[in-house]
Design a protein around this motif. Structure first.
Motif, PDB file in Angstrom:
ATOM      1  N   LEU A  79      16.164   4.369 -12.991  1.00 50.44           N
ATOM      2  CA  LEU A  79      16.548   2.958 -13.096  1.00 50.44           C
ATOM      3  C   LEU A  79      18.004   2.762 -12.938  1.00 50.44           C
ATOM      4  O   LEU A  79      18.375   1.737 -12.547  1.00 50.44           O
ATOM      5  N   LEU A  80      18.682   3.883 -13.390  1.00 48.01           N
ATOM      6  CA  LEU A  80      20.172   3.771 -12.990  1.00 48.01           C
ATOM      7  C   LEU A  80      20.636   3.554 -11.581  1.00 48.01           C
ATOM      8  O   LEU A  80      21.565   2.806 -11.226  1.00 48.01           O
ATOM      9  N   CYS A  81      19.959   4.437 -10.762  1.00 46.36           N
ATOM     10  CA  CYS A  81      20.510   4.672  -9.555  1.00 46.36           C
ATOM     11  C   CYS A  81      19.650   3.508  -8.669  1.00 46.36           C
ATOM     12  O   CYS A  81      19.785   3.069  -7.366  1.00 46.36           O
ATOM     13  N   GLY A  82      18.577   2.901  -9.400  1.00 40.48           N
ATOM     14  CA  GLY A  82      17.688   1.873  -8.471  1.00 40.48           C
ATOM     15  C   GLY A  82      16.970   2.474  -7.431  1.00 40.48           C
ATOM     16  O   GLY A  82      16.458   2.000  -6.364  1.00 40.48           O
ATOM     17  N   THR A  83      16.642   3.827  -7.551  1.00 41.05           N
ATOM     18  CA  THR A  83      15.751   4.667  -6.592  1.00 41.05           C
ATOM     19  C   THR A  83      14.264   4.540  -6.843  1.00 41.05           C
ATOM     20  O   THR A  83      13.925   4.873  -8.224  1.00 41.05           O
ATOM     21  N   VAL A  84      13.305   4.905  -6.191  1.00 40.16           N
ATOM     22  CA  VAL A  84      11.948   5.181  -6.339  1.00 40.16           C
ATOM     23  C   VAL A  84      11.592   6.389  -5.832  1.00 40.16           C
ATOM     24  O   VAL A  84      11.726   6.645  -4.508  1.00 40.16           O
ATOM     25  N   GLY A  85      11.055   7.277  -6.491  1.00 45.41           N
ATOM     26  CA  GLY A  85      10.316   8.531  -6.032  1.00 45.41           C
ATOM     27  C   GLY A  85       9.293   8.617  -6.611  1.00 45.41           C
ATOM     28  O   GLY A  85       8.853   8.236  -8.187  1.00 45.41           O
ATOM     29  N   ILE A  86       8.438   9.420  -6.027  1.00 46.01           N
ATOM     30  CA  ILE A  86       6.810   9.818  -6.785  1.00 46.01           C
ATOM     31  C   ILE A  86       6.614  11.289  -6.683  1.00 46.01           C
ATOM     32  O   ILE A  86       5.396  11.572  -7.000  1.00 46.01           O
ATOM     33  N   LEU A  87       7.774  12.342  -6.559  1.00 45.69           N
ATOM     34  CA  LEU A  87       7.763  13.455  -6.619  1.00 45.69           C
ATOM     35  C   LEU A  87       6.897  13.947  -7.945  1.00 45.69           C
ATOM     36  O   LEU A  87       6.004  14.762  -7.927  1.00 45.69           O
ATOM     37  N   PRO A  88       7.346  13.517  -9.012  1.00 48.19           N
ATOM     38  CA  PRO A  88       6.609  13.938 -10.281  1.00 48.19           C
ATOM     39  C   PRO A  88       5.445  13.515 -10.341  1.00 48.19           C
ATOM     40  O   PRO A  88       4.439  14.436 -10.972  1.00 48.19           O
ATOM     41  N   GLU A 139       2.676  -3.956 -13.182  1.00 47.75           N
ATOM     42  CA  GLU A 139       3.848  -4.199 -13.959  1.00 47.75           C
ATOM     43  C   GLU A 139       5.429  -4.410 -13.348  1.00 47.75           C
ATOM     44  O   GLU A 139       6.036  -5.169 -13.811  1.00 47.75           O
ATOM     45  N   ARG A 140       5.386  -3.917 -12.389  1.00 50.65           N
ATOM     46  CA  ARG A 140       6.775  -4.031 -11.499  1.00 50.65           C
ATOM     47  C   ARG A 140       6.632  -5.098 -10.387  1.00 50.65           C
ATOM     48  O   ARG A 140       7.701  -5.414  -9.786  1.00 50.65           O
ATOM     49  N   GLY A 141       5.366  -5.315  -9.860  1.00 50.13           N
ATOM     50  CA  GLY A 141       5.200  -6.045  -8.669  1.00 50.13           C
ATOM     51  C   GLY A 141       5.865  -5.377  -7.413  1.00 50.13           C
ATOM     52  O   GLY A 141       5.968  -6.232  -6.541  1.00 50.13           O
ATOM     53  N   GLN A 142       5.921  -4.232  -7.249  1.00 46.08           N
ATOM     54  CA  GLN A 142       6.357  -3.467  -6.026  1.00 46.08           C
ATOM     55  C   GLN A 142       5.184  -3.027  -5.246  1.00 46.08           C
ATOM     56  O   GLN A 142       4.613  -1.784  -5.318  1.00 46.08           O
ATOM     57  N   PHE A 143       4.566  -3.955  -4.585  1.00 43.61           N
ATOM     58  CA  PHE A 143       3.238  -3.671  -3.846  1.00 43.61           C
ATOM     59  C   PHE A 143       3.408  -2.842  -2.718  1.00 43.61           C
ATOM     60  O   PHE A 143       2.506  -2.018  -2.271  1.00 43.61           O
ATOM     61  N   ASP A 144       4.773  -3.012  -2.154  1.00 43.68           N
ATOM     62  CA  ASP A 144       5.007  -2.206  -0.958  1.00 43.68           C
ATOM     63  C   ASP A 144       4.804  -0.336  -1.446  1.00 43.68           C
ATOM     64  O   ASP A 144       4.131   0.286  -0.594  1.00 43.68           O
ATOM     65  N   VAL A 145       5.500  -0.128  -2.375  1.00 45.76           N
ATOM     66  CA  VAL A 145       5.364   1.160  -3.186  1.00 45.76           C
ATOM     67  C   VAL A 145       3.884   1.478  -3.635  1.00 45.76           C
ATOM     68  O   VAL A 145       3.508   2.666  -3.311  1.00 45.76           O
TER      69      VAL A 145
END
Length: 287
Positions: free
Chosen positions: A57-66, A250-256
């Protein structure tokens, strides 16, 4: 009169065949359309950064490795727990159990358990594993919950496969002097590898697609965990399906969310292919 009946039957057979072809075509079209739409929406948004980093959230990045690792951890732990239990229970019910009434009761119970909504398993898992056994919200609690949820599927598919093995195979093996367990291990089980693999694939599909039960038991954390940490109590983690729910709802990020869905499809396909290859290898080894 015979010609009239024959023509009527031909017309009826033609209509039935046409209906079956249309039904099969409709199902295939829906499946291909669904897969194609998900891949069309998801693949353009898949990047190396998405699959190789964790969200920040601090860097504003999205990652799904975990989330990818947590999904693999839960699949492996669940299968390690449920396969020996499910296959062993099916072998006992079909090969050793003498009380047929009890067997029918157990079969009815497993069929009933297979139809229970996953949210119920999630609540039971939360009360039993998270609270009573003090595992906390963790991947282990989620895996144990999913093991209970997929156990009926493994038992029923393996048991139905065992019933298809001809009695002559068993009698011939016993007649040659083999013990019962040796007969089961060397004659019966190789004949039902396909059924065991089918149950495994169905279980993996349910594990990969499960989110309701894991929300209560595995949690929504996005920390990178090693294998020893994944099996320890208290280490929570969200899977791909939970992450997809969070991004879409919850976030509305449908592309992700569509990217995660596309990765889920590819992951499920790869796991199913590996299961099929393993079944072929086992058959060749036994043969």
């Amino acid at each position: 009169m015979t010609d009239t009946i024959s023509k009527a039957r031909k017309i009826k057979d033609t209509i039935l065949k046409l209906m079956m072809v249309l039904s099969a075509g409709l199902i295939c079209s829906l499946l291909l359309g669904l897969i194609g739409y998900i891949l069309y929406r998801g693949i353009p948004h898949i990047s190396w950064m998405l699959v190789s980093t964790k969200p920040s959230l601090l860097c504003g990045t999205v990652g799904i490795l975990p989330n990818i690792l947590n999904t693999l951890y839960i699949i492996i732990i669940t299968l390690v727990i449920v396969l020996p239990l499910g296959v062993g229970a099916a072998i006992y019910l079909n090969e050793y159990a003498k009380n047929k009434k009890l067997v029918r009761v157990i079969e009815l119970a497993t069929e009933t358990l297979a139809g229970i909504p996953s949210i119920i398993y999630g609540l039971v898992g939360m009360l039993l594993f998270v609270q009573f056994f003090s595992l906390g919200t963790s991947l282990m609690a989620g895996s144990l919950t999913l093991a209970i949820m997929t156990l009926p599927t493994i038992i029923r598919t393996t048991q139905e496969s065992l019933k298809t093995v001809p009695k002559a195979y068993r009698e011939g093996s016993l007649g040659l002097g083999a013990g019962k367990w040796y007969m089961i291990r060397t004659v019966v089980i190789p004949c039902v590898i396909d059924g065991i693999v089918t149950g495994c694939i169905l279980s993996v599909g349910r594990v990969v697609g499960e989110s309701a039960a894991l929300l209560f038991t595995a949690g929504m954390a996005n920390e990178l965990l090693s294998v020893p940490e994944a099996v320890q109590a208290g280490n929570a983690g969200s899977t791909l399906t939970v992450a997809m729910y969070v991004y879409a709802k919850e976030r509305g990020q449908f592309d992700v969310a569509f990217a995660v869905a596309a990765i889920l499809l590819v992951l499920t396909f790869l796991i199913n292919m590996l299961a099929k290859i393993a079944a072929v290898r086992l058959k060749q080894k036994r043969g």
